[in-house]
Write a protein that holds these residues in place. Structure first.
Motif, PDB file in Angstrom:
ATOM      1  N   GLY A 201     -17.054 -11.119 -13.513  1.00 29.12           N
ATOM      2  CA  GLY A 201     -17.525  -9.943 -12.789  1.00 29.12           C
ATOM      3  C   GLY A 201     -16.690  -9.629 -11.569  1.00 29.12           C
ATOM      4  N   ALA A 202     -15.803 -10.520 -11.157  1.00 25.48           N
ATOM      5  CA  ALA A 202     -14.977 -10.234  -9.998  1.00 25.48           C
ATOM      6  C   ALA A 202     -13.922  -9.203 -10.366  1.00 25.48           C
ATOM      7  CB  ALA A 202     -14.306 -11.508  -9.508  1.00 25.48           C
ATOM      8  N   THR A 203     -13.497  -8.410  -9.368  1.00 21.43           N
ATOM      9  CA  THR A 203     -12.547  -7.363  -9.674  1.00 21.43           C
ATOM     10  C   THR A 203     -11.308  -7.475  -8.796  1.00 21.43           C
ATOM     11  OG1 THR A 203     -13.661  -5.935  -8.108  1.00 21.43           O
ATOM     12  CG2 THR A 203     -14.298  -5.704 -10.410  1.00 21.43           C
ATOM     13  N   LEU A 204     -10.957  -8.712  -8.397  1.00 17.16           N
ATOM     14  CA  LEU A 204      -9.764  -8.886  -7.588  1.00 17.16           C
ATOM     15  C   LEU A 204      -8.586  -8.346  -8.375  1.00 17.16           C
ATOM     16  CD1 LEU A 204      -8.517 -10.054  -5.034  1.00 17.16           C
ATOM     17  CD2 LEU A 204      -8.193 -12.186  -6.274  1.00 17.16           C
ATOM     18  N   SER A 205      -7.918  -7.333  -7.811  1.00 19.52           N
ATOM     19  CA  SER A 205      -6.878  -6.727  -8.618  1.00 19.52           C
ATOM     20  C   SER A 205      -5.476  -7.087  -8.171  1.00 19.52           C
ATOM     21  CB  SER A 205      -7.064  -5.207  -8.629  1.00 19.52           C
ATOM     22  OG  SER A 205      -7.200  -4.748  -7.308  1.00 19.52           O
ATOM     23  N   ARG A 206      -5.267  -7.282  -6.855  1.00 17.84           N
ATOM     24  CA  ARG A 206      -3.902  -7.567  -6.411  1.00 17.84           C
ATOM     25  C   ARG A 206      -3.919  -8.521  -5.233  1.00 17.84           C
ATOM     26  NH1 ARG A 206      -1.502  -1.981  -4.712  1.00 17.84           N
ATOM     27  NH2 ARG A 206       0.498  -3.054  -4.619  1.00 17.84           N
ATOM     28  N   VAL A 207      -2.866  -9.320  -5.162  1.00 21.12           N
ATOM     29  CA  VAL A 207      -2.657 -10.128  -3.966  1.00 21.12           C
ATOM     30  C   VAL A 207      -1.264  -9.789  -3.461  1.00 21.12           C
ATOM     31  CG1 VAL A 207      -2.418 -12.442  -3.013  1.00 21.12           C
ATOM     32  CG2 VAL A 207      -4.161 -11.994  -4.741  1.00 21.12           C
TER      33      VAL A 207
ATOM     34  N   LEU B 188      -2.783 -10.059   1.626  1.00 20.25           N
ATOM     35  CA  LEU B 188      -3.782  -8.997   1.520  1.00 20.25           C
ATOM     36  C   LEU B 188      -4.306  -9.047   0.100  1.00 20.25           C
ATOM     37  CD1 LEU B 188      -5.218  -6.428   2.587  1.00 20.25           C
ATOM     38  CD2 LEU B 188      -3.273  -5.131   1.700  1.00 20.25           C
ATOM     39  N   ARG B 189      -5.598  -9.272  -0.028  1.00 17.23           N
ATOM     40  CA  ARG B 189      -6.224  -9.312  -1.354  1.00 17.23           C
ATOM     41  C   ARG B 189      -6.977  -8.007  -1.531  1.00 17.23           C
ATOM     42  NH1 ARG B 189     -10.372 -13.417  -1.469  1.00 17.23           N
ATOM     43  NH2 ARG B 189      -9.836 -13.681  -3.641  1.00 17.23           N
ATOM     44  N   ILE B 190      -6.742  -7.350  -2.629  1.00 14.54           N
ATOM     45  CA  ILE B 190      -7.388  -6.064  -2.850  1.00 14.54           C
ATOM     46  C   ILE B 190      -8.310  -6.148  -4.060  1.00 14.54           C
ATOM     47  CG2 ILE B 190      -7.039  -3.599  -3.279  1.00 14.54           C
ATOM     48  CD1 ILE B 190      -4.340  -3.830  -1.960  1.00 14.54           C
TER      49      ILE B 190
ATOM     50  N   ALA C 170     -13.189  -0.476   5.642  1.00 13.15           N
ATOM     51  CA  ALA C 170     -12.810   0.872   5.194  1.00 13.15           C
ATOM     52  C   ALA C 170     -12.092   0.814   3.846  1.00 13.15           C
ATOM     53  CB  ALA C 170     -11.911   1.513   6.237  1.00 13.15           C
ATOM     54  N   SER C 171     -12.155   1.910   3.120  1.00 11.27           N
ATOM     55  CA  SER C 171     -11.444   2.003   1.851  1.00 11.27           C
ATOM     56  C   SER C 171      -9.936   2.023   2.089  1.00 11.27           C
ATOM     57  CB  SER C 171     -11.874   3.290   1.147  1.00 11.27           C
ATOM     58  OG  SER C 171     -10.941   3.605   0.137  1.00 11.27           O
ATOM     59  N   LEU C 172      -9.168   1.472   1.146  1.00 12.19           N
ATOM     60  CA  LEU C 172      -7.709   1.495   1.270  1.00 12.19           C
ATOM     61  C   LEU C 172      -7.101   2.665   0.504  1.00 12.19           C
ATOM     62  CD1 LEU C 172      -6.749  -2.283   0.993  1.00 12.19           C
ATOM     63  CD2 LEU C 172      -7.188  -0.922   3.030  1.00 12.19           C
ATOM     64  N   ARG C 173      -7.945   3.552   0.009  1.00 14.83           N
ATOM     65  CA  ARG C 173      -7.433   4.712  -0.726  1.00 14.83           C
ATOM     66  C   ARG C 173      -6.547   5.556   0.193  1.00 14.83           C
ATOM     67  NH1 ARG C 173      -9.980   8.067  -5.073  1.00 14.83           N
ATOM     68  NH2 ARG C 173     -11.577   6.484  -5.092  1.00 14.83           N
ATOM     69  N   GLY C 174      -5.340   5.860  -0.256  1.00 14.62           N
ATOM     70  CA  GLY C 174      -4.418   6.675   0.531  1.00 14.62           C
ATOM     71  C   GLY C 174      -3.688   5.915   1.620  1.00 14.62           C
TER      72      GLY C 174
END
Ligand SMILES: [Zn+2]
Lengths: 232, 197
Positions: free
Chosen positions: A125-131, A145-147, A200-204
């Motif tokens: 269920g985890a959604t870690l996508s990038r490090v 930075l883990r996203i 905060a969101s990292l979008r953009g």
């Protein structure tokens, strides 16, 4: 202000406008560049920032309305930080003492450490996508930075403590404009470890940056970034 | 984290930084104590900036929810939790100004003013806070009005120096100069009173 002897260095008086947040965005950007080179302006910014921190006290003081208190306490009870700050990860993850768990990995090579991090966050269920490995300058240590989804978390190991009286402050840099505060301050523990959620969101956002700032933080960066993680 | 040893009374004895450790662990009662300590000054700043109780409440709510969610760590240096809260409130208020296309100046106050309750001064900390507030207000009041006006428009109003020079019909550069003189003078009177480093 104390008298300053020696050569008079007039930088156009931008420091005062800067700490008040009153420079135009392009000017603020240019002034931040200038701050990297000019110790006089840096000093002035630091001094005047303390004055600006006292300004809220000049407002007529009211009690917080009861209605606000009720609404806020209801909101936070509905949104425990273990879920909110680490969305997408098992709630128990945050209860673990990260300093102990990750401390074990601290001496390992960065790639290995990253793998450990993914393993910790990567349950069903985890959604870690990038490090992303951040570049670190002017201080020692390593930072990732883990996203997960749109949210980021900075994990620092062996990071130098900020100078006395200072904290680290996190900034988000959108494409085409200057960094804005992520409203996150942190310091490191005795082992140089920190695990910092960015609400905060990292979008953009093209980069997540960290600067040392006077305790309490600053509305605008007053130092060159010591940590930069490029997201784009 | 479950801490059977902490009742509300014990929590009220803790320093901000210790409370923040508990807040990081999701302790809602510790958070409540932090709010009771700093919610008033946070609301007062937001109200001074927004001129409306409803908007000020939204700004403060946002800032404290972000404090709750971010789990930020704090230096044990003095006053840092409070400064962090105030600078978050300040930023959020300015964000809310910028989201709104037509905005009022910071002198506009709504009809709810009558409902507002003056800050309490029952504890030693509250008395200290009232005295500090008085000193900052006095220092600001002693500035030449031209200097005070530009500082207030920038800090509480969220206006840039260019906007201020248009508003006050002043040549470019004059506003920055007044900000500089005003803050320097303020620094002099506040450090004489031991309020800034
Ligand atoms: Zn300079």
């Amino acid at each position: 202000m104390s008298e300053r002897h020696g050569p008079v260095h007039d930088c156009g008086g931008d420091a005062a406008a800067y700490v008040l947040g009153a420079l135009e965005p392009a000017e603020a950007e240019a002034f931040r560049g200038h701050l990297l080179e000019c110790v006089v302006c840096r000093d002035e910014v630091e001094t005047l920032a303390g004055v600006v921190q006292a300004l809220p006290m000049s407002a007529p003081q009211h009690a917080a309305p009861r209605r606000l208190r009720r609404r806020l306490l209801r909101a936070i009870r509905e949104q425990p930080p273990s879920r909110a700050a680490t969305a997408g990860r098992p709630a128990s993850r945050r209860r673990l003492r990260p300093a102990t768990l990750l401390g074990a990995a601290a001496g390992a090579a960065a790639a290995v450490a990253a793998a450990v991090l993914i393993a910790l966050g990567g349950g069903p269920g985890a959604t870690l996508s990038r490090v992303i490995r951040a570049s670190v300058s002017g201080v020692s240590g390593s930072v990732q930075l883990r996203i997960s989804a749109e949210h980021g978390e900075l994990v620092a190991r062996h990071l130098s403590a900020p100078p006395p009286g200072h904290v680290y402050e996190v900034w988000l840099k959108p494409a085409g404009s200057g960094p804005r505060p992520a409203s996150v301050l942190f310091t490191v523990n005795r082992d140089g470890f920190a695990d910092v959620s960015i609400p905060a969101s990292l979008r953009g956002i093209t980069a997540v940056m960290v600067t040392p700032e006077p305790a309490g933080g600053s509305p605008v960066p007053t130092h060159a970034p010591v940590i930069v993680a490029s997201v784009a | 984290m479950f801490r059977p040893g902490h009742n509300r009374h014990d929590l009220r004895e803790l320093a901000d930084e210790d409370l923040m450790e508990l807040v990081r662990e999701g302790d809602a009662r510790a958070f409540e104590v932090v709010f009771d300590r700093h919610g008033g000054v946070a609301f007062s700043l937001a109200y001074r900036m927004c001129g409306s109780s409803a908007r000020a409440e939204d700004v403060v709510q946002d800032a404290f929810v972000s404090l709750w969610r971010s789990g930020a760590r704090y230096d044990r240096a003095r006053g840092s939790v409070r400064s962090w809260i105030l600078s978050t409130v300040h930023n959020r208020a300015i964000d809310s100004f910028r989201r709104e296309s037509a905005r009022h100046g910071q002198d506009v106050h709504d009809e709810r003013l009558a409902e507002l309750v003056p800050a309490a001064t029952t504890t030693e900390a509250e008395v200290q806070q009232r005295d500090d507030a008085h000193r900052v207000r006095t220092a600001l009041a002693q500035l030449p009005p031209d200097q005070r006006r530009v500082i207030e428009l920038a800090y509480f109003g969220g206006f840039t120096h260019t906007q201020i020079s248009e508003m006050l019909e002043l040549p470019a550069g004059t506003v920055k100069g007044r900000m500089r003189l005003g803050l320097a003078k303020l620094r002099g009177s506040l450090s004489a009173g031991g309020l800034t480093p």
